[in-house]
Design an enzyme around this catalytic site. Structure first.
Site, short mmCIF file in Angstrom:
data_model
loop_
_atom_site.label_atom_id
_atom_site.label_comp_id
_atom_site.label_asym_id
_atom_site.label_seq_id
_atom_site.Cartn_x
_atom_site.Cartn_y
_atom_site.Cartn_z
N ARG A 1 63.05 -19.45 -79.97
CA ARG A 1 63.13 -19.13 -78.55
C ARG A 1 62.34 -17.93 -78.06
O ARG A 1 62.22 -17.72 -76.87
CB ARG A 1 64.59 -18.93 -78.16
CG ARG A 1 65.35 -20.22 -78.02
CD ARG A 1 66.80 -19.95 -77.77
NE ARG A 1 67.37 -19.18 -78.87
CZ ARG A 1 68.59 -18.73 -78.91
NH1 ARG A 1 69.40 -18.93 -77.92
NH2 ARG A 1 69.02 -18.06 -79.96
N ARG B 1 61.43 -26.93 -75.17
CA ARG B 1 62.88 -26.86 -75.05
C ARG B 1 63.35 -27.36 -73.68
O ARG B 1 64.44 -27.91 -73.55
CB ARG B 1 63.30 -25.41 -75.24
CG ARG B 1 64.78 -25.17 -75.39
CD ARG B 1 64.97 -23.69 -75.67
NE ARG B 1 66.36 -23.35 -75.91
CZ ARG B 1 67.20 -22.97 -74.97
NH1 ARG B 1 66.81 -22.92 -73.72
NH2 ARG B 1 68.45 -22.65 -75.28
N ASP C 1 67.64 -27.73 -88.47
CA ASP C 1 68.81 -26.86 -88.43
C ASP C 1 69.68 -27.15 -89.64
O ASP C 1 69.67 -28.27 -90.17
CB ASP C 1 69.62 -27.07 -87.14
CG ASP C 1 70.53 -25.89 -86.89
OD1 ASP C 1 70.05 -24.87 -86.36
OD2 ASP C 1 71.72 -25.93 -87.28
O1 CP3 Z 1 63.57 -20.45 -89.22
C1 CP3 Z 1 63.13 -21.27 -88.42
O2 CP3 Z 1 62.45 -20.97 -87.44
C2 CP3 Z 1 63.36 -22.74 -88.68
C3 CP3 Z 1 64.35 -23.38 -87.86
C4 CP3 Z 1 65.82 -23.01 -88.00
C5 CP3 Z 1 66.73 -23.19 -86.93
N1 CP3 Z 1 67.98 -22.94 -87.39
C6 CP3 Z 1 66.37 -23.62 -85.57
C7 CP3 Z 1 67.29 -23.35 -84.46
C8 CP3 Z 1 66.56 -22.57 -89.11
C9 CP3 Z 1 66.09 -22.18 -90.49
C10 CP3 Z 1 67.92 -22.53 -88.70
C11 CP3 Z 1 69.02 -22.17 -89.61
C12 CP3 Z 1 70.37 -21.95 -89.06
N2 CP3 Z 1 71.00 -22.66 -88.08
C13 CP3 Z 1 71.29 -21.02 -89.59
C14 CP3 Z 1 71.03 -20.08 -90.74
C15 CP3 Z 1 70.21 -18.91 -90.37
C16 CP3 Z 1 70.90 -17.93 -89.46
O3 CP3 Z 1 70.34 -17.65 -88.40
O4 CP3 Z 1 71.96 -17.40 -89.82
C17 CP3 Z 1 72.48 -21.13 -88.85
C18 CP3 Z 1 73.73 -20.31 -89.05
C19 CP3 Z 1 72.30 -22.18 -87.91
C20 CP3 Z 1 73.27 -22.72 -86.94
C21 CP3 Z 1 72.80 -22.55 -85.55
N3 CP3 Z 1 71.80 -23.30 -84.97
C22 CP3 Z 1 73.26 -21.64 -84.58
C23 CP3 Z 1 74.35 -20.62 -84.81
C24 CP3 Z 1 72.52 -21.86 -83.41
C25 CP3 Z 1 72.72 -21.25 -82.05
C26 CP3 Z 1 72.40 -19.83 -81.99
C27 CP3 Z 1 70.92 -19.55 -82.18
O5 CP3 Z 1 70.56 -18.90 -83.14
O6 CP3 Z 1 70.14 -20.00 -81.32
C28 CP3 Z 1 71.58 -22.87 -83.70
C29 CP3 Z 1 70.54 -23.40 -82.79
C30 CP3 Z 1 69.13 -23.25 -83.22
N4 CP3 Z 1 68.64 -23.56 -84.44
C31 CP3 Z 1 68.05 -22.85 -82.39
C32 CP3 Z 1 66.90 -22.92 -83.16
C33 CP3 Z 1 65.50 -22.63 -82.73
C34 CP3 Z 1 68.14 -22.47 -80.92
C35 CP3 Z 1 68.23 -23.71 -80.15
C36 CP3 Z 1 67.64 -23.54 -78.80
O7 CP3 Z 1 68.32 -22.93 -77.98
O8 CP3 Z 1 66.53 -23.99 -78.61
#
Ligand code: CP3
Length: 343
Positions: free
Chosen positions: A30, A39, A75
């Site tokens: 983001r 997005r 994710d």
């Molecule tokens: O690293 C990267 O850029 C690759 C993509 C990636 C995403 N999520 C994309 C994403 C990776 C490696 C993850 C891992 C992930 N997802 C974790 C472990 C890493 C960490 O940050 O602790 C966890 C706990 C999640 C679960 C998750 N997914 C949460 C808690 C959220 C919402 C909060 C947030 O961080 O935005 C997501 C959504 C998410 N996953 C987004 C992205 C780009 C945001 C979605 C959006 O609003 O476009």
């Protein structure tokens, strides 16, 4: 054809390199205006499930900030989804699982899926990304650690404490271990598929490992991560990122993982003492520090690099990049690492 930039892989294998490699956790996301455009048009899981979109988002930070590795855009929650749980991503709130796991009966709703069938879209994305990267930098695949996935599957949403997930483990330990083993079996098959499709490295994200005592971390988390590393480490370099679990760096190193991620709450020198000399450390810049003025970022990144010393270090953040970080600040982080020469 061989990789043009294999700094990350050589550092994970413990080889000497010209400089420290750098990438950022959650680098595909983001804070990038180019991501925000996509997005607006597509839902989150639609972006994950459409190989062309996943590929474009994966490669954006390679083109825009010049990192030394790409990480698959996906994710950790696609695994619970493939196991049969409904997972939604709610705008500005995060993950929501409407029917979380609470009892032994709920396990009947889950399966260890055929990963080719249920997660084949990830493998298609990886193949396309490898084509489009055209050997510029390695591609990191990933999965959530079983403990971190259990947290979401039981709590049903994000939490600071994951108290319901913990209560589940402490009140129904046998059910918890059954669930953790199902997640582990799925994850091993899933990651092997990622490697087969072309992932050069895999990282296991245990974002909530630090919520557990050292003994519970061993019992509920590392026991399962160990199985995953054992199944993968002879195929591809593996990195364990267990946020806050610095107390277990020694036992994590003993899994045979090639890399261990650390957050900013432990000094690099102490982390090295705990982990020993036979593993690469990855980290550990405080993501909020990327909001400092650029000269401060440059100074602090140099201090971090000096503290890790040359070799067996991958520069990274100690957790994911924040959405409000200006792109030129992210670039300053990356460029400072690339231009640094160890004394
Ligand atoms: O690293 C990267 O850029 C690759 C993509 C990636 C995403 N999520 C994309 C994403 C990776 C490696 C993850 C891992 C992930 N997802 C974790 C472990 C890493 C960490 O940050 O602790 C966890 C706990 C999640 C679960 C998750 N997914 C949460 C808690 C959220 C919402 C909060 C947030 O961080 O935005 C997501 C959504 C998410 N996953 C987004 C992205 C780009 C945001 C979605 C959006 O609003 O476009």
């Amino acid at each position: 054809m061989a990789l043009q930039n294999d700094l990350l892989l050589r550092t994970l294998r413990g080889e000497q390199t010209e400089r420290t490699p750098v990438w950022m956790m959650r680098q595909a996301g983001r804070y990038l205006p180019e991501y925000m455009v996509l997005r607006e048009k597509y839902g989150f899981f639609e972006r994950c499930q459409t190989p062309e979109l996943a590929a474009e988002i994966t490669i954006q930070p390679v083109d825009i900030v010049g990192v030394d590795a790409a990480i698959l855009f996906s994710d950790i929650l696609v695994v619970p989804q493939a196991m049969g749980l409904e997972v939604q991503l709610i705008e500005s709130k995060g993950p929501f699982l409407p029917d979380p796991i609470k009892t032994v009966d709920d396990l009947k709703r889950l399966r260890v899926p055929d990963v080719e069938e249920s997660l084949g879209y990830v493998y298609s994305a990886i193949k396309l990304i490898k084509q489009e990267l055209n050997e510029r930098v390695p591609l990191i695949g990933f999965a959530g650690a079983p403990w971190t996935l259990l947290c979401y599957m039981v709590q049903g949403k994000g939490s600071k404490t994951f108290d319901e997930a913990k209560a589940f483990c402490y009140q129904q330990p046998e059910v918890a271990h059954q669930l953790l083993q199902m997640i582990t079996d799925t994850t091993i098959a899933y990651l092997k598929g990622q490697v087969k499709a072309g992932a050069d490295v895999v990282q296991i994200f245990d974002s909530w490992g630090g919520l557990l005592s050292p003994a519970d971390f061993e019992n509920l988390s590392l026991k399962y991560i160990r199985q995953i590393v054992a199944a993968l480490k002879d195929e591809v370099p593996t990195i364990i990122f267990a946020k806050g679990a610095w107390h277990s760096l020694e036992t994590m190193a003993a899994t045979g993982a090639h890399g261990l991620g650390i957050d900013w709450c432990i000094d690099p020198k102490l982390a090295r003492q705990f982990a020993g000399n036979n593993v690469t450390l990855q980290g550990n810049f405080d993501p909020a520090k990327l909001l400092s003025p650029i000269p401060v970022i440059e100074k602090e990144v140099k201090a971090m690099l000096a503290a890790f010393g040359p070799g067996r270090h991958i520069a990274n953040l100690g957790h994911g990049i924040l959405p409000n970080v200006p792109v030129d600040h992210a670039r300053a982080f990356v460029d400072t690492v690339k231009n640094y020469v160890h004394a």
